[in-house]
Structure formats: C-alpha cells, structure tokens
Design a protein around this motif. Structure first.
Motif, PDB file in Angstrom:
ATOM      1  N   MET A  34       8.282  18.727  73.307  1.00 51.66           N
ATOM      2  CA  MET A  34       9.415  19.810  72.896  1.00 51.66           C
ATOM      3  C   MET A  34      10.807  19.189  73.332  1.00 51.66           C
ATOM      4  O   MET A  34      10.946  18.577  74.384  1.00 51.66           O
ATOM      5  N   ALA A  35      11.586  19.726  72.554  1.00 46.98           N
ATOM      6  CA  ALA A  35      13.227  19.453  73.007  1.00 46.98           C
ATOM      7  C   ALA A  35      13.919  20.486  73.903  1.00 46.98           C
ATOM      8  O   ALA A  35      14.223  20.408  74.837  1.00 46.98           O
ATOM      9  N   CYS A  36      13.922  21.684  73.312  1.00 46.97           N
ATOM     10  CA  CYS A  36      14.683  22.764  73.891  1.00 46.97           C
ATOM     11  C   CYS A  36      13.598  23.712  74.574  1.00 46.97           C
ATOM     12  O   CYS A  36      14.072  24.344  75.592  1.00 46.97           O
ATOM     13  N   SER A  37      12.604  23.944  74.361  1.00 44.62           N
ATOM     14  CA  SER A  37      11.482  24.767  74.923  1.00 44.62           C
ATOM     15  C   SER A  37      11.938  25.980  74.781  1.00 44.62           C
ATOM     16  O   SER A  37      11.200  26.864  75.502  1.00 44.62           O
ATOM     17  N   GLY A  40      12.909  27.935  71.676  1.00 44.99           N
ATOM     18  CA  GLY A  40      12.979  28.303  70.201  1.00 44.99           C
ATOM     19  C   GLY A  40      14.168  28.179  69.438  1.00 44.99           C
ATOM     20  O   GLY A  40      14.257  28.667  68.310  1.00 44.99           O
ATOM     21  N   VAL A  41      14.961  27.109  69.851  1.00 43.57           N
ATOM     22  CA  VAL A  41      16.283  26.911  69.288  1.00 43.57           C
ATOM     23  C   VAL A  41      15.974  25.767  67.994  1.00 43.57           C
ATOM     24  O   VAL A  41      16.607  25.590  67.092  1.00 43.57           O
ATOM     25  N   CYS A  42      15.596  24.617  68.450  1.00 44.41           N
ATOM     26  CA  CYS A  42      15.588  23.532  67.897  1.00 44.41           C
ATOM     27  C   CYS A  42      14.676  23.266  66.577  1.00 44.41           C
ATOM     28  O   CYS A  42      14.957  22.436  65.851  1.00 44.41           O
ATOM     29  N   ARG A  43      13.761  23.915  66.659  1.00 48.72           N
ATOM     30  CA  ARG A  43      12.411  24.030  65.671  1.00 48.72           C
ATOM     31  C   ARG A  43      11.795  22.699  65.776  1.00 48.72           C
ATOM     32  O   ARG A  43      11.210  22.428  64.721  1.00 48.72           O
ATOM     33  N   GLY A  44      11.926  21.858  66.758  1.00 52.18           N
ATOM     34  CA  GLY A  44      11.238  20.627  67.023  1.00 52.18           C
ATOM     35  C   GLY A  44       9.829  20.835  67.173  1.00 52.18           C
ATOM     36  O   GLY A  44       8.978  19.741  67.121  1.00 52.18           O
ATOM     37  N   CYS A  45       9.275  21.859  67.443  1.00 50.38           N
ATOM     38  CA  CYS A  45       8.145  22.080  67.840  1.00 50.38           C
ATOM     39  C   CYS A  45       7.097  22.923  66.985  1.00 50.38           C
ATOM     40  O   CYS A  45       6.046  23.491  67.296  1.00 50.38           O
ATOM     41  N   SER A  79       7.031  28.331  65.951  1.00 49.20           N
ATOM     42  CA  SER A  79       7.431  27.487  67.286  1.00 49.20           C
ATOM     43  C   SER A  79       6.322  27.449  68.309  1.00 49.20           C
ATOM     44  O   SER A  79       6.190  28.639  68.865  1.00 49.20           O
ATOM     45  N   CYS A 105       6.731  26.741  71.299  1.00 46.93           N
ATOM     46  CA  CYS A 105       7.362  27.087  72.614  1.00 46.93           C
ATOM     47  C   CYS A 105       7.789  28.581  72.607  1.00 46.93           C
ATOM     48  O   CYS A 105       7.797  29.390  73.639  1.00 46.93           O
TER      49      CYS A 105
HETATM   50  S1  FES Z   1      11.129  22.814  71.429  1.00 50.18           S
HETATM   51 FE1  FES Z   1      13.070  23.712  70.384  1.00 50.18          FE
HETATM   52  S2  FES Z   1      12.009  25.068  69.243  1.00 50.18           S
HETATM   53 FE2  FES Z   1      10.348  24.741  70.341  1.00 50.18          FE
END
Ligand code: FES
Ligand SMILES: Cc1cc2nc3c(=O)[nH]c(=O)nc-3n(C[C@H](O)[C@H](O)[C@H](O)COP(=O)(O)OP(=O)(O)OC[C@H]3O[C@@H](n4cnc5c(N)ncnc54)[C@H](O)[C@@H]3O)c2cc1C
Length: 240
Positions: A200-203, A205-210, A224, A226
């Motif tokens: 996870m990057a932001c944890s 729900g913002v970055c959509r990395g997860c 997501s 997170c």
């Molecule tokens: S870690 Fe950024 S949206 Fe889930």
C-alpha cells in the motif's frame, strides 16, 4: 471514524524468531476484526499497514503482530516502552460476524487478525475453530501455538470443514494460500471471508495502488484493498 493518533508503546515483545507483538496505548475508541492501522515509520516516506490483532477499549490498547521484512518493521522492533508512535486508525472494513459454525485460518503472520476475530466470536459465544500454520517451528507465533497444524493449513482443510460442519471460513495469509482456501470453500459450497494484503502507498483509498478485481453480478469491478477491503467474499475475488 478514521483519524491520526499519537500513541505510546505499552509493550513490545518477541513472539517468534522473526515476529514481534506490540501494544499501543492511544485514544482510539473503536476497532473491529479485519481492520488495520497504518504506522508512520520516520525512516520511510510511506506508512506501513498492520492488521489489528487485538483491541482493549477499557485499557485503550491496540495490539499488532508484525514480521520483520525491511526498514519499516526493523524500525518498529527497536521501539521501546513509552516511545511515541504515529498511526492512522481504524482503517478498512471488517469481517462480517455471523452466528454460524466458523473456521478461522491464519497462514503465517496472517494469524494476526484471526486472533482478534477469535476473541470477538468467543465473546459472542459463537462456535469457532482456529487453525494456524507456519513454515517452520521457530516461526510459530506464541499465542497461536495451541492450534498449529504441522505443515500447510491447506492439508486437511476440506476434512476439517466436513468433520466440524463448518459453515463459514475466515482467513488471512499469503495470496496463494487464500486463493486455494476460497476454491476449497466454493467446492464445499460454503462462504469464505478473506482478508487481502497488497503493498500500500496511501492506505486511505486515494492512490488506487492497491486495487484488486471483483466479479459482481456478471461484471468485473475494481476495489481498493485499503478502503473497500481488506475483507472480501472469497467467491467474488478475481485471483491474479
Ligand atoms: S493504498 Fe492507496 S488506494 Fe489503497
Ligand atoms: C491490510 C494489511 C495488513 C497487514 N497486516 C500485517 C500484519 O498484521 N503483520 C505483518 O507482519 N504484516 C502485515 N502486513 C504487511 C506489512 O504491511 C509489510 O510487511 C510491511 O509494510 C513491510 O514494511 P517494511 O518497511 O519492513 O518492508 P519493505 O521494505 O516495505 O518491504 C520488504 C519486502 O516485503 C514486501 N512487502 C511489503 N509490503 C507487503 C505487503 N503488504 N504484502 C506482501 N509483501 C509486502 C516488499 O515487496 C519487499 O519485498 C499487512 C499488509 C496489509 C496491506
């Protein structure tokens, strides 16, 4: 509601060859099994997520159990009682507790959220069985040792489901194990609730990395881990 807290370390203790239990005293007022916290490790830019392994509202203590991986977890293991810790909590959704015959499966460090869930099920007098599995004896986390299976948690899973008349399986662990567990549950025609882990990057729900993919009503949607998770129905996860 999710908030940033500055807690204090109340306990830090080695619980296996490479894992630690940490209790954090803070003003966090509620937390439920499945949820996680995201800790700021000053050596790292990105916060590090950890499942809540226990929560005592009266004593204001939140417990996590973490396995050493890289710089973040090595920073955490060196913290001392009384040191401050900055974390976001409570994050994510929760396991849906149902009054059914429950099986909890924790593979490796995936045992952490299962210990919290077990406590809540016991409080509600819901019948449950916990199974945990570790790669080797020295990785067994004390506190889960009563329920450890020799070898993989998958080995006798189908048999346990049948023998104990299990109606729902809750699980957390490596993705490859979770995929297999959800397949076994589908073949046994029972529900599974799976706590997923993604880097996870932001944890929040913002970055959509997860994101992961879910199959819902004949269409594939993105979720997501997170924010929409980390707990998903095993039957809906589109496995990589
Ligand atoms: S870690 Fe950024 S949206 Fe889930
Ligand atoms: C919702 C959630 C709950 C989690 N709960 C726990 C927990 O209860 N206990 C625990 O020990 N760990 C848990 N994790 C994993 C934990 O966040 C990582 O191990 C930690 O961030 C590693 O940080 P680090 O700086 O020590 O290692 P890093 O240097 O960041 O990483 C070291 C290695 O671990 C890999 N890694 C990092 N994060 C993850 C991840 N999320 N999944 C798989 N591999 C990863 C990296 O790719 C790299 O190879 C959880 C992760 C998520 C998303």
């Amino acid at each position: 509601m999710k908030k940033q807290f500055i807690g204090k370390i109340n306990l830090i203790e080695k619980v296996s060859i490479d894992a630690y239990k940490m209790e954090i005293f803070s003003e966090l007022e509620e937390a439920y099994p499945g949820q996680f916290i995201s800790i700021l490790c000053p050596t790292q830019t990105l916060r590090r997520p950890f499942s809540i392994a226990g929560f005592d509202k009266e004593k204001q203590l939140t417990t996590i159990i973490f396995k050493l991986k890289g710089d973040g977890t090595n920073y955490l293991k060196d913290l001392k009682i009384g040191d401050e810790i900055n974390f976001l909590a409570p994050l994510g959704n929760t396991f849906e507790i149902e009054n059914k015959n429950c099986l909890l499966v924790g593979a490796g460090i995936g045992i952490a959220p299962m210990l919290f869930l077990k406590k809540e099920l016991d409080k509600k007098n819901i019948k449950n069985y916990l199974v945990s599995g570790f790669k080797s004896d020295d990785e067994v986390i004390s506190g889960s040792d009563e329920n450890v299976v020799g070898g993989s948690v998958l080995d006798n899973l189908e048999q346990i489901i049948k023998d104990k008349k299990i109606e729902i399986v809750y699980s957390c662990g490596p993705q490859i194990v979770l995929k297999k567990i959800s397949e076994i549950c589908l073949s046994c025609d029972i529900e599974s609730q799976i706590a997923m882990e993604k880097v996870m990057a932001c944890s929040i729900g913002v970055c959509r990395g997860c994101v992961i993919r879910l199959a819902k009503e004949n269409e594939v949607v993105y979720a997501s881990v997170c924010k929409d998770g980390p707990v998903f129905k095993g039957s809906e996860i589109v496995w990589e």
